[in-house]
Design an enzyme around this catalytic site. Structure first.
Site, PDB file in Angstrom:
ATOM      1  N   GLU A 161      -7.334  -0.063  13.957  1.00 14.87           N
ATOM      2  CA  GLU A 161      -7.079   1.194  14.634  1.00 14.87           C
ATOM      3  C   GLU A 161      -8.427   1.912  14.734  1.00 14.87           C
ATOM      4  OE1 GLU A 161      -4.266   3.890  12.847  1.00 14.87           O
ATOM      5  OE2 GLU A 161      -4.589   5.346  14.446  1.00 14.87           O
ATOM      6  N   LYS A 167      -9.902   4.072   5.115  1.00 19.85           N
ATOM      7  CA  LYS A 167     -10.660   4.816   6.125  1.00 19.85           C
ATOM      8  C   LYS A 167     -10.470   6.313   5.950  1.00 19.85           C
ATOM      9  CE  LYS A 167      -9.123   2.142   9.484  1.00 19.85           C
ATOM     10  NZ  LYS A 167      -8.798   1.645  10.809  1.00 19.85           N
ATOM     11  N   ARG A 225      -4.911  -7.736   0.342  1.00 19.80           N
ATOM     12  CA  ARG A 225      -6.093  -7.052   0.841  1.00 19.80           C
ATOM     13  C   ARG A 225      -7.187  -7.113  -0.206  1.00 19.80           C
ATOM     14  NH1 ARG A 225      -4.554  -2.508   3.307  1.00 19.80           N
ATOM     15  NH2 ARG A 225      -6.392  -1.268   2.983  1.00 19.80           N
TER      16      ARG A 225
HETATM   17  P1  ATP Z   1      -7.426   1.469   5.764  1.00 19.36           P
HETATM   18  O1  ATP Z   1      -6.253   1.304   4.843  1.00 19.36           O
HETATM   19  O2  ATP Z   1      -8.749   1.187   5.162  1.00 19.36           O
HETATM   20  O3  ATP Z   1      -7.416   2.752   6.505  1.00 19.36           O
HETATM   21  P2  ATP Z   1      -6.092   0.073   7.755  1.00 19.36           P
HETATM   22  O4  ATP Z   1      -5.280  -1.080   7.279  1.00 19.36           O
HETATM   23  O5  ATP Z   1      -5.389   1.313   8.096  1.00 19.36           O
HETATM   24  O6  ATP Z   1      -7.270   0.304   6.769  1.00 19.36           O
HETATM   25  P3  ATP Z   1      -6.561  -1.028  10.269  1.00 19.36           P
HETATM   26  O7  ATP Z   1      -7.545  -0.590  11.264  1.00 19.36           O
HETATM   27  O8  ATP Z   1      -5.129  -0.802  10.548  1.00 19.36           O
HETATM   28  O9  ATP Z   1      -6.975  -0.313   8.965  1.00 19.36           O
HETATM   29  O10 ATP Z   1      -6.803  -2.516   9.824  1.00 19.36           O
HETATM   30  C1  ATP Z   1      -7.014  -3.576  10.692  1.00 19.36           C
HETATM   31  C2  ATP Z   1      -6.712  -4.859   9.999  1.00 19.36           C
HETATM   32  O11 ATP Z   1      -7.538  -5.002   8.856  1.00 19.36           O
HETATM   33  C3  ATP Z   1      -5.277  -4.921   9.520  1.00 19.36           C
HETATM   34  O12 ATP Z   1      -4.732  -6.155   9.885  1.00 19.36           O
HETATM   35  C4  ATP Z   1      -5.375  -4.801   8.043  1.00 19.36           C
HETATM   36  O13 ATP Z   1      -4.361  -5.531   7.410  1.00 19.36           O
HETATM   37  C5  ATP Z   1      -6.770  -5.350   7.745  1.00 19.36           C
HETATM   38  N1  ATP Z   1      -7.327  -4.733   6.553  1.00 19.36           N
HETATM   39  C6  ATP Z   1      -7.513  -3.418   6.324  1.00 19.36           C
HETATM   40  N2  ATP Z   1      -7.995  -3.212   5.087  1.00 19.36           N
HETATM   41  C7  ATP Z   1      -8.136  -4.421   4.516  1.00 19.36           C
HETATM   42  C8  ATP Z   1      -8.584  -4.874   3.234  1.00 19.36           C
HETATM   43  N3  ATP Z   1      -8.999  -4.034   2.293  1.00 19.36           N
HETATM   44  N4  ATP Z   1      -8.586  -6.204   2.993  1.00 19.36           N
HETATM   45  C9  ATP Z   1      -8.192  -7.071   3.937  1.00 19.36           C
HETATM   46  N5  ATP Z   1      -7.749  -6.709   5.155  1.00 19.36           N
HETATM   47  C10 ATP Z   1      -7.708  -5.400   5.450  1.00 19.36           C
HETATM   48 MG    MG Z   2      -3.636   0.887   9.241  1.00 22.01          MG
END
Ligand code: ATP
Ligand code: MG
Length: 752
Positions: A30, A266, A256
């Site tokens: 996102e 984020k 993760r």
């Molecule tokens: P955050 O929790 O840091 O805000 P998010 O999951 O909201 O991250 P997205 O932009 O939705 O961020 O993530 C894009 C992709 O990256 C998703 O498929 C998510 O599962 C993966 N992802 C995010 N954080 C991690 C992590 N710490 N380890 C592995 N994959 C991740």
């Molecule tokens: Mg997300």
């Protein structure tokens, strides 16, 4: 690439021709912030498997929330994925690009009686949802007719209602044990401007609706996401089925990445940026890809890290020290060595003539077998690091002290003759003598000089700004007990001055160096022509190896001390060993750290003893098992190694015999962890075996000497630094196959 449960699953799908044997994955960030090291794990996985199985990986901006998204983030995401080394080709997509289709699908669900408009406000809706132990209740609006729903949804779309007045919900099952299936909202009203679609919409699809449908629209075969989406999988499948989508994508979850001393959401990273706790998303202390890049990380190191931690379902927190360990391994091979002094102490060489001498200084340590050198000016007045002099040193201080000798790197052996002090008794300068017979560092009479220190010529050195970075948080799990921002490390950035050799004047943004004995550095983007600014990427001390050497109770002791709210008791002095460790050290002539690891780690000890029993060299064995084997075992959370002591013994023998380098041994070990088994066949399969046969190498060496008669003559005239360059040339001549140690020995013999 090591296999894992996801790769195994995809391999089976390809074999059984599921989805016609096609593999299409996607990475769906996102654009509401910069990517971080956790995303790197997902990127390496999605792009990695696509490549390995001859498929494609899409980059999709999952941009369904107009209030948090921004084109700056879209650009940053693309830049970072590219920098990591991945390419989505033509396949850049946006969830917002599907708004028309998604809207159509929503109407289809309404027409099929599978969605309805609900006027319950948020609070009432949550009352109706029930709890984990109690079923929910049907909304009073659940039985609206198709026509009524269509009319209301069109009026939502037309902007007739205020935000929150109503939502479109999927009609599933309010009694489902999976709360996610209790009629989840799929469209909501938001009177907000979207960075791509402007004011075209005032209703926006929710993640659980938009994501699975975007996957289906794009023909994604394997939708890989993190574990928190596990309970959403049923809904993912329901939406695709209910919408009667022609393409059925499947979701699979993996754990993760979490890292110690790091926050990874984020939202929290945005808080750090907006609260000005850091200087921006690319602040070198941030765990963002942009921050790591500016700090001096390489894409190779990040990819290697992701490959070492592997993919699994069980949650774990990886030690930041492992990331730094992998980084050092990578930087070691790509960072030319240069001279810099942190806290300068003036040294006057009284018997050195008033002249400037240019010394040829190789950039690389001999064992790397790389060519390249620069010239470094040497003169009568030098600066050394204040920490390299002690007036009353202990016996094992191998640096400079009154009456003692030390070797100046690439230059001469000097002896401290006299100490000059100020009125307060502080040391302000040293008067030394040099031994003209030792140019290049070798004594003519063969006397031993143990220490080598770095230096710069006082009149030639340039003063530079250095930014000494350390971990951003001082606690291992920031925010676990309170506000993560209260746990920021006040020492995470220390700005200092250093005096560096003049060759660094031309360093430009992105140039990497190892400042000998001080750390790995990179020229920052703030550098100006002639005045570089350096970021310390990472220190030389490997706390990963060190920490693996720490007795297991260390962390527990720190925990107890924290609970009692008093400072941690000082750790056991380095020289103090448990009786078991002391016994091991004595029996095998090991370092204290190695002995400590063996005493504390039963798996490692067992492996060590089995290897020794098989005739392996104890010190070389300890080095491998205490560092590399232990590190991998921990990184992979293994309780046993998939190979035996005999296998370790064979690996050690390959190294001791010079058949493979220590660096290659690490790669081989990685394979042994991946697939188990003996190192010999792995070495052959990888084509690693080095040429150690003297007759073959002799031919190479002779050719190099014949072609470089000038360099050979300089060596004979006393410039021993030339040797490194000659070794490098021979390595090149043998296409990297020759063993650098054997080459070096042979060269020395021929040039003697
Ligand atoms: P955050 O929790 O840091 O805000 P998010 O999951 O909201 O991250 P997205 O932009 O939705 O961020 O993530 C894009 C992709 O990256 C998703 O498929 C998510 O599962 C993966 N992802 C995010 N954080 C991690 C992590 N710490 N380890 C592995 N994959 C991740
Ligand atoms: Mg997300």
């Amino acid at each position: 690439m090591a296999s894992d449960f996801i790769r195994d699953m995809i391999a089976t799908d390809v074999e059984t021709k599921k989805h016609d044997g096609k593999v299409v994955t996607r990475f769906p960030p996102e654009p509401n912030g910069y990517l971080h090291i956790g995303h790197a794990k997902a990127i390496c996985l999605n792009f990695g498997v696509a490549k390995e199985f001859g498929g494609k990986c899409h980059l999709r901006m999952d941009d369904t929330n107009p209030t948090t998204e921004d084109p700056e983030y879209v650009e940053a995401i693309q830049r970072d994925v590219r920098w990591l080394g991945f390419d989505w080709g033509e396949n850049l997509f946006f969830a917002s690009g599907y708004y028309d289709k998604l809207h159509e699908i929503a109407e289809r669900l309404i027409r099929l009686g599978r969605a309805y408009v609900c006027d319950l406000n948020e609070e009432r809706m949550s009352e109706y949802r029930g709890t984990l132990s109690e079923p929910g209740k049907n909304s009073p609006f659940r039985d609206r007719t198709v026509d009524e729903n269509l009319d209301l949804f069109r009026r939502m779309r037309a902007g007739e209602f205020k935000e929150g007045a109503c939502v479109l919900r999927a009609k599933i099952d309010m009694a489902s044990p999976n709360m996610k299936l209790r009629d989840p909202p799929i469209y909501r009203i938001k009177h907000a401007h979207h960075y791509r679609t402007g004011n075209a919409w005032c209703i926006y699809p929710l993640y659980d609706f938009a994501h699975c449908l975007s996957d289906s629209i794009e023909g994604i075969t394997h939708s890989l996401c993190t574990m928190e989406f596990e309970s959403a999988r049923e809904l993912y499948d329901w939406v695709i089925a209910a919408a009667e989508m022609p393409w059925v994508s499947r979701q699979t979850e993996f754990a993760r990445l979490n890292l110690t001393y790091t926050v990874m959401s984020k939202r929290k990273l945005l808080e750090l940026v907006e609260g000005k706790f850091v200087k921006g998303w690319d602040d070198p202390r941030m765990p963002t890809i942009a921050g790591l890049r500016r700090r001096g990380y390489t894409p190779e190191a990040i990819r290697e890290f992701c490959s070492r931690i592997g993919i699994a379902k069980n949650l774990s927190t990886v030690d930041l020290a492992l990331l730094e360990h992998v980084l050092r391994e990578d930087l070691n091979e790509r960072s030319p060595r240069v001279l810099a002094v942190h806290r300068p102490l003036k040294v006057v060489i009284d018997n050195y003539p008033d002249q400037v001498e240019e010394l040829d200084a190789p950039y690389w340590p001999q064992e790397l077998g790389k060519a390249g050198s620069r010239s470094v000016p040497f003169s009568r007045e030098l600066s050394i690091d204040a920490g390299d002099f002690m007036e009353a040193p202990p016996k094992d201080f191998y640096r400079l002290a009154p009456g003692r000798e030390v070797r100046l790197r690439h230059a001469y052996v000097i002896k401290c003759e006299r100490v000059v002090k100020d009125a307060q008794g502080g040391v302000v300068a040293l008067h030394c003598s040099y031994d003209p017979q030792t140019r290049g560092g070798v004594t003519a009479d063969g006397r031993k000089v143990s220490g080598t220190i770095q230096w710069v010529s006082a009149q030639h050195a340039i003063e530079v700004e250095v930014r000494l970075y350390d971990r951003l948080f001082s606690t291992e799990r920031p925010g676990e007990a309170g506000d993560f921002k209260d746990e920021l490390n006040p020492q995470s950035l220390v700005t200092a001055k250093m005096w560096v050799e003049p060759s660094l004047k031309t360093a430009t943004s992105g140039d990497r160096f190892q400042f000998e004995r001080l750390g790995f550095f990179i020229a920052d983007q703030d550098s100006k022509p002639g005045t570089p600014v350096f970021n310390r990427t990472v220190s030389l001390k490997d706390s990963w190896s060190k920490q693996t050497a720490k007795p297991a109770q260390g962390a527990a002791r720190a925990e107890r001390a924290k609970e009692a709210d008093r400072p941690e008791a000082p750790p056991r002095a380095a020289s103090e060993l448990s009786p078991e460790a002391a016994a091991l050290q004595g029996a095998h002539n090991l370092s204290a750290d190695e002995a400590r690891v063996l005493a504390a780690e039963p798996i490692i000890l067992q492996l060590f003893q089995a290897a020794i029993a098989a005739g392996s060299d104890p010190r070389a064995t300890a080095k491998i098992v205490c560092n590399d084997v232990l590190g991998e075992t921990r990184a992979r959370s293994l309780s046993a190694t998939p190979f035996s002591g005999d296998d370790v013994a064979s690996l050690v023998k390959l190294v001791v015999d010079g058949a493979i380098s220590t660096k290659q041994a690490k790669d081989v070990l990685g394979r042994m962890f991946d697939a188990g088994g003996a190192p010999g066949p792995i070495v052959d399969a990888l084509g690693l075996r080095q040429v150690t046969d003297a007759a073959t190498i002799e031919g190479v060496v002779d050719r190099v000497l014949a072609a470089n008669a000038g360099a050979a003559a300089r060596y004979k005239a006393g410039n021993v630094n030339v040797l490194g360059a000659l070794v490098g040339l021979a390595m090149k001549e043998s296409a990297g196959a020759a063993n650098p140690k054997v080459v070096s020995e042979l060269l020395k013999k021929k040039l003697a």
